[in-house]
Each structure stands twice: as structure tokens, then as C-alpha cells.
Scaffold this active site. Structure first.
Site, mmCIF file in Angstrom:
data_model
loop_
_atom_site.group_PDB
_atom_site.id
_atom_site.type_symbol
_atom_site.label_atom_id
_atom_site.label_comp_id
_atom_site.label_asym_id
_atom_site.label_seq_id
_atom_site.Cartn_x
_atom_site.Cartn_y
_atom_site.Cartn_z
ATOM 1 N N TRP A 1 69.057 19.972 54.778
ATOM 2 C CA TRP A 1 67.789 20.349 54.176
ATOM 3 C C TRP A 1 67.857 20.575 52.657
ATOM 4 C CZ3 TRP A 1 69.391 24.616 51.763
ATOM 5 C CH2 TRP A 1 70.456 25.322 52.342
ATOM 6 N N PRO B 1 65.749 17.628 50.635
ATOM 7 C CA PRO B 1 65.267 16.925 51.831
ATOM 8 C C PRO B 1 65.061 15.419 51.657
ATOM 9 C CG PRO B 1 64.152 19.018 51.625
ATOM 10 C CD PRO B 1 64.981 18.846 50.367
ATOM 11 N N GLY C 1 76.014 17.127 56.523
ATOM 12 C CA GLY C 1 75.764 18.514 56.906
ATOM 13 C C GLY C 1 77.051 19.317 56.843
ATOM 14 N N SER C 2 77.092 20.403 57.581
ATOM 15 C CA SER C 2 78.236 21.310 57.458
ATOM 16 C C SER C 2 79.448 20.782 58.231
ATOM 17 C CB SER C 2 77.850 22.687 57.999
ATOM 18 O OG SER C 2 77.626 22.605 59.387
ATOM 19 N N THR D 1 79.421 21.411 62.118
ATOM 20 C CA THR D 1 78.555 20.455 62.828
ATOM 21 C C THR D 1 79.203 19.075 62.857
ATOM 22 O OG1 THR D 1 76.619 21.701 62.117
ATOM 23 C CG2 THR D 1 76.219 19.504 62.975
ATOM 24 N N GLU E 1 79.653 13.344 55.871
ATOM 25 C CA GLU E 1 79.634 13.941 54.525
ATOM 26 C C GLU E 1 79.395 15.419 54.731
ATOM 27 O OE1 GLU E 1 79.695 12.584 51.372
ATOM 28 O OE2 GLU E 1 80.145 10.589 52.148
ATOM 29 N N GLN F 1 72.767 25.686 46.317
ATOM 30 C CA GLN F 1 72.709 25.004 47.620
ATOM 31 C C GLN F 1 72.885 23.496 47.400
ATOM 32 O OE1 GLN F 1 69.428 27.483 50.030
ATOM 33 N NE2 GLN F 1 68.792 26.855 48.006
ATOM 34 N N CYS G 1 75.962 20.447 48.042
ATOM 35 C CA CYS G 1 77.275 20.243 48.689
ATOM 36 C C CYS G 1 78.390 20.167 47.668
ATOM 37 C CB CYS G 1 77.245 18.972 49.528
ATOM 38 S SG CYS G 1 76.813 17.502 48.589
HETATM 39 P P1 NAD Z 1 74.090 21.837 59.429
HETATM 40 O O1 NAD Z 1 75.410 21.258 59.763
HETATM 41 O O2 NAD Z 1 73.725 23.141 60.002
HETATM 42 O O3 NAD Z 1 72.923 20.826 59.872
HETATM 43 C C1 NAD Z 1 72.889 19.490 59.429
HETATM 44 C C2 NAD Z 1 72.125 18.661 60.447
HETATM 45 O O4 NAD Z 1 72.873 18.641 61.659
HETATM 46 C C3 NAD Z 1 70.745 19.216 60.800
HETATM 47 O O5 NAD Z 1 69.854 18.153 60.991
HETATM 48 C C4 NAD Z 1 71.009 19.938 62.118
HETATM 49 O O6 NAD Z 1 69.871 20.052 62.931
HETATM 50 C C5 NAD Z 1 72.049 19.019 62.747
HETATM 51 N N1 NAD Z 1 72.871 19.653 63.779
HETATM 52 C C6 NAD Z 1 73.216 20.959 63.913
HETATM 53 N N2 NAD Z 1 73.983 21.137 65.003
HETATM 54 C C7 NAD Z 1 74.139 19.913 65.578
HETATM 55 C C8 NAD Z 1 74.864 19.440 66.709
HETATM 56 N N3 NAD Z 1 75.551 20.246 67.499
HETATM 57 N N4 NAD Z 1 74.834 18.110 66.969
HETATM 58 C C9 NAD Z 1 74.153 17.263 66.176
HETATM 59 N N5 NAD Z 1 73.437 17.662 65.087
HETATM 60 C C10 NAD Z 1 73.445 18.974 64.789
HETATM 61 O O7 NAD Z 1 74.001 21.862 57.856
HETATM 62 P P2 NAD Z 1 72.795 22.387 56.969
HETATM 63 O O8 NAD Z 1 72.799 23.875 56.977
HETATM 64 O O9 NAD Z 1 71.555 21.661 57.346
HETATM 65 O O10 NAD Z 1 73.200 21.854 55.516
HETATM 66 C C11 NAD Z 1 74.122 22.496 54.693
HETATM 67 C C12 NAD Z 1 75.476 21.848 54.815
HETATM 68 O O11 NAD Z 1 75.369 20.459 54.524
HETATM 69 C C13 NAD Z 1 76.471 22.394 53.812
HETATM 70 O O12 NAD Z 1 77.715 22.563 54.440
HETATM 71 C C14 NAD Z 1 76.555 21.298 52.766
HETATM 72 O O13 NAD Z 1 77.756 21.264 52.035
HETATM 73 C C15 NAD Z 1 76.377 20.083 53.601
HETATM 74 N N6 NAD Z 1 75.936 18.946 52.800
HETATM 75 C C16 NAD Z 1 76.839 17.954 52.542
HETATM 76 C C17 NAD Z 1 76.469 16.885 51.718
HETATM 77 C C18 NAD Z 1 77.454 15.794 51.382
HETATM 78 O O14 NAD Z 1 77.016 14.752 50.892
HETATM 79 N N7 NAD Z 1 78.732 15.998 51.592
HETATM 80 C C19 NAD Z 1 75.179 16.836 51.198
HETATM 81 C C20 NAD Z 1 74.293 17.854 51.485
HETATM 82 C C21 NAD Z 1 74.675 18.913 52.294
#
Ligand code: NAD
Length: 491
Positions: free
Chosen positions: A158, A161, A235-236, A239, A258, A291, A293
Site C-alpha cells: 500500500w 498504491p 510486500g513484507s 508474507t 520484492e 514508509q 521499502c
Molecule cells: P504485507 O506483506 O503485509 O502485504 C503485502 C501484500 O501481501 C498485501 O496485498 C497483503 O494483502 C498480501 N498478503 C498478506 N498476507 C498474505 C498471505 N499470507 N498470502 C498472500 N498474500 C498476503 O506488506 P505491506 O504492509 O502491505 O507493505 C509493507 C511492506 O512491503 C514493507 O515490508 C516494505 O518494505 C515492502 N515493500 C517492498 C517493496 C520492494 O520493492 N522491495 C516495495 C514496497 C513495499
């Protein structure tokens, strides 16, 4: 509100969000799923602002079927030149809707509206970049034919977005795949709008599908689905780990991840006295209220340089914290109650175990229920402690001193993440040594105090360590979304 910067009139906080963006988009049309729905909360006020569908496994099934059916039809016949034209038409539609997309980011996750517009305005550049590389992808340099992987599932966060989604999906579509996108439950609406705009630009139905829902429902179902050929995730790290497990347990599909980061910025001795660097150091750490990455959330300065860093950053901390609708605001609220609580937890650790230097305060006239946090420095944090090792994703910057270059490299490389790094210094040899010594995907070397890193779209990179894997950017990033097929002819 300060309205000295020209931005369009923004709707009031309580104006209703478009109902059409509260449902998934499957096979070229709105699809309502669900007895269940998810509540959206405005992070600037803490108030509920609407609901959207919890699509879950049933919606994922429907979207995968639509994406599979679309693969051999019109989408395949359109060919490389046609795909390129469609991508450019889509980019033009996005450019028409910058105001709407920016507003959705502002109300859903508190992105300052000026910053949101500036970043979304880069969308045509990003999409055009991938569109321009499609012909090169078609060349058979090594004798193999590059095939689209098929149905690709994209799961996105997010924090930016629109940009998060576009960075993920533009190359997926450029490579000729069909797509099932599961955007973050904090920022679902802009993703639906992007899919609708693709439809208006002429994408055949079923090529670009969106399912809304939570991670543990819709996201998990997508990762595990045997009809999905590849997962591209942003995402994180936890996850990302769950996605690898899901994709391995129910099928065997490639994943690209990523994930999180805790990126260092190192100031070399030849730059520590340069006051012009500090606005750039501040930006790299605190953009989007930290916020980001690749936020450069660990600052390493030469021993004796701490005072210069504190003075420089205090002077540079002129980004107003405020209402994200205000065009002058540079630091909006954190995106959610959960993110706010996480940051508070790290702040408590910092107050208990280190020294905290606030750079600017949250103005008292902001709604107390909003998730605001001002930028702060953390001094004296232990190298092996949570403040230095863990991703906070908020406005906290640790500042540490190093003894010599080897010490700086060891400290910067010590940690679970490997996303990016910045070197502030004119000493090219030292910068090269640092780059070689750090296991990170990308490095900005800033050799003059006022220079700032630019957009490096054409250069591929791959995150390291627990920041993920899979090449992103450039032709290599596009090629990663195809599979080489060897065809031999024996006559
Ligand atoms: P998150 O991992 O909580 O969620 C990311 C996505 O994964 C969301 O759409 C979420 O609904 C989905 N998700 C959650 N649990 C899941 C599961 N068990 N199976 C499948 N999908 C699932 O992360 P967030 O809080 O949305 O975003 C922040 C994180 O994203 C930070 O760690 C940040 O560093 C990372 N991020 C990385 C990059 C990059 O390019 N490396 C870019 C932006 C954000």
C-alpha cells in the site's frame, strides 16, 4: 489549509468514494463478490470511509479462469506491436486520471496529495519504458523463443498504491502474460481504477483482472492456486516467506519477491562537512513518512561526524507534517493504525535503550485520531538491536559512527536485508569498495553535495538476502516474466 501550490479542488473528507471501485474487476467487468466486506479507514482522521468486497478464494478462482481463457485469444493475436500500442494507450488514460488516482491515495493511505500526483505523473514513463523494450524481447539472441509465463498473480502493498501496482504489472503485461492482481486491502480502489482504464484503452477482457480482499484470504488463495503460472509479489518479508510456502505446497510455481529493507546511507569523510547534503539525506530517510521499502533508514557517518549530522538534519527538517490534502504537506500520517502501533513500539524501544532527537513535531491542530508521527533521529542504538536490524517503516532514522571504511562496510552490510544503499562522497575508489562489499540490489553514489539520484529505469537489479529475489527493471526484468523455450528441428 495552505493553498499556495496549485492543485485541483479536492473533495471533502466525507464525500463518498466511487461505489464502482469497491468491487473486483474480472473478465472486463465489475464483479461483486461477497457476503463479507472490509472497512477502509482514513488515516488522517481515523474515521471509516467505506467498505469494499472481500473477494476470497471464489473470486480468485473466477479471475484465474478468466485470465487463462484470455491467454490464447485476442491477446495472443495482437502480437508485440499491438501490445506496445495498448500499453501506451493505457498510459495516456492514466495520465488523464492523475487527480483521481492521487485523491484515492490521499484518502486511503494518507499520501500527501502533491507527492502522490508527482509520482503518479511518472506512470507514462514507466509503462513507455517497458512498451519500448517489447521488440527486443522478441529477438532470439540465444536461439530460444521467449514465451509469456501465462497467468501471473501479482500481490502488492500500500505504500505507493499506484506506483507499487504499476512497477509490478507493467512488465507482466508487456511480456504478454495475463494478470490476476490482488492489491493491498489498505489501497484497493486505485488498482480497480487502473484495470478499468486498461479496459478503456482496449485491453481484451480477461487480460487484467483484480480481486479485492485480505492477504490471508484472497492473497493466500492466489499464491496457492494451481492455475497460476507465476507469482510476482511486493510486500513484507514474512508474507514473502508465506507465499513461497503456499506456492510450493499446492503447486510448483516460480515466485519473484520484492520484500522489506533497512537500507544504509553512508557519508564519507570528504562529504561530512558539506551542508548541502542534508536535505538529500533527510529525503532519503523520511520520504512518505519513512514508509518506503528502500528508505535509507540507517545513517553511518565518520567518527566525530555526529554533531554535523544532527545539526544538518535539524536544519533540513523543513518538511511540514500535516493534512495530506494540503498541497504544502510533505509528511502525511502513517497509513494505518497497525503501522502507527508498530512505529510506536519501536519509538518506545528507542526511548528505553537509546537517545531520541525529534526533528519536527506533529502540529497540535491535526485530528488526534489521525495516525501522525514526526521525524526523529535515534542515537546510540546497538548494532545488533532491533532499531538497527529490523525494518520499522516509519519516520525513525538511526545515526551511527564508523571508524574507517572497513568498519563502515561491515556495519552497513550487517543485517537481514539487502535492498539498497547510498554513498555520499566524491572518493570514487572508496565508493567502489563499499559497493563491492555490500550485498544489496542497488547503490546510489552521490559525488557532489547537491546531486540527487535519478530514476534508473533501464538498469536491472535484484534484491539480496531477505529483501527477496528475482530481477527487476530493464530488459532482464522483462525477460524474467517470460520463459525461454528451446525448439530444435531435426530433419
Ligand atoms: P504485507 O506483506 O503485509 O502485504 C503485502 C501484500 O501481501 C498485501 O496485498 C497483503 O494483502 C498480501 N498478503 C498478506 N498476507 C498474505 C498471505 N499470507 N498470502 C498472500 N498474500 C498476503 O506488506 P505491506 O504492509 O502491505 O507493505 C509493507 C511492506 O512491503 C514493507 O515490508 C516494505 O518494505 C515492502 N515493500 C517492498 C517493496 C520492494 O520493492 N522491495 C516495495 C514496497 C513495499
Amino acid at each position: 489549509m495552505n493553498s499556495s501550490v496549485a492543485v485541483p479542488d479536492l473533495p471533502a473528507w466525507d464525500s463518498p468514494l466511487p461505489e464502482a471501485l469497491e468491487h473486483g474487476w474480472i473478465d472486463g467487468e465489475t464483479r461483486r463478490f461477497g457476503r463479507d466486506s472490509i472497512v477502509s479507514v482514513n488515516p488522517a482522521t481515523g474515521e471509516d470511509i467505506g467498505r469494499f468486497d472481500e473477494g476470497g478464494a471464489m473470486a480468485i478462482d473466477a479471475a484465474v479462469i478468466a485470465a487463462r481463457s484470455a491467454l490464447p485469444g485476442e491477446w495472443a493475436r495482437i502480437g508485440a506491436a499491438g501490445r506496445s500500442g495498448l500499453l501506451l494507450a493505457w498510459a495516456a488514460r492514466i495520465a488523464d486520471e492523475i487527480d483521481q488516482l492521487a485523491w484515492l491515495e490521499t484518502i486511503e493511505v494518507g499520501r500527501p496529495v502533491t507527492d502522490a500526483r508527482t509520482l503518479i505523473a511518472q506512470a507514462p514513463l514507466l509503462i513507455g519504458h517497458y512498451a519500448s523494450m517489447i521488440p527486443a524481447l522478441e529477438e532470439r539472441a540465444d536461439g530460444a523463443v521467449r514465451r509469456p509465463r501465462g497467468v501471473v498473480g501479482a500481490i502488492t502493498p500500500w505504500n505507493f498504491p499506484t506506483a507499487n501496482v504499476l512497477i509490478r504489472i507493467a512488465p507482466i503485461l508487456a511480456a504478454g502474460n495475463t494478470l490476476v492482481l490482488k492489491p493491498s486491502e489498505l489501497s484497493p480502489r486505485s488498482a480497480v481504477l487502473l484495470a478499468k482504464l486498461a479496459g478503456e484503452a482496449g485491453f481484451p477482457p480477461g487480460v487484467f483482472n483484480v480481486v479485492l480482499g485480505a492477504g490471508h484470504t484472497a492473497g493466500a488463495a492466489l499464491a496457492a492456486h494451481p492455475g497460476v503460472d507465476m507469482i510476482a509479489f511486493t510486500g513484507s518479508t514474512p508474507t514473502g516467506q508465506a507465499i513461497i510456502q503456499a506456492s510450493a505446497s499446492a503447486s510448483l510455481k516460480p515466485v519473484m519477491l520484492e520484500c522489506g529493507g533497512k537500507s544504509p546511507q553512508l557519508v564519507l569523510p570528504d562529504m561530512i562537512g558539506e551542508r548541502a547534503i542534508w536535505p538529500g539525506v533527510f529525503h532519503a530517510a523520511f520520504w512518505n513518512t519513512g514508509q518506503w521499502c528502500a528508505a535509507r533508514s540507517r545513517l553511518l557517518v565518520p567518527r566525530g561526524g555526529l554533531e554535523a549530522a544532527i545539526d544538518g538534519l535539524r536544519a533540513a527538517a523543513d518538511w511540514p507534517v500535516g493534512d495530506p490534502r494540503d498541497p504544502a504537506t510533505r509528511l502525511g500520517p502513517l497509513a494505518s493504525r497497525k503501522q502507527y502501533d508498530t512505529v510506536q513500539r519501536f519509538r518506545e524501544i528507542a526511548h528505553r535503550t537509546a537517545e531520541v532527537v525529534p526533528l519536527s513535531a506533529v502540529p497540535g491542530d491535526l485530528p488526534p485520531e489521525g495516525f501522525y508521527a514526526g521525524p526523529e533521529l535515534v542515537l546510540g542504538a546497538a548494532q545488533d538491536g532491533a532499531l538497527v536490524q529490523q525494518e520499522i517503516f516509519g519516520p525513525l532514522l538511526t545515526v551511527q559512527e564508523y571508524d574507517d571504511l572497513d568498519d563502515a562496510i561491515a556495519m552497513a552490510d550487517d543485517g537481514p536485508y539487502g535492498l539498497g544503499a547510498t554513498v555520499w562522497g566524491a572518493d570514487r575508489e572508496a565508493a567502489e569498495r563499499i559497493a563491492a562489499g555490500l550485498r544489496v540490489g542497488s547503490i546510489d553514489v552521490i559525488a557532489t553535495p547537491t546531486a540527487r539520484p535519478g530514476l534508473a529505469l533501464g538498469i536491472p537489479f535484484e534484491p539480496r538476502k531477505q529483501s527477496g529475489f528475482g530481477v527487476e527493471g530493464g530488459l532482464a526484468g522483462l525477460a524474467a516474466l517470460t520463459a525461454p523455450q528451446a525448439i530444435t528441428h531435426a530433419a
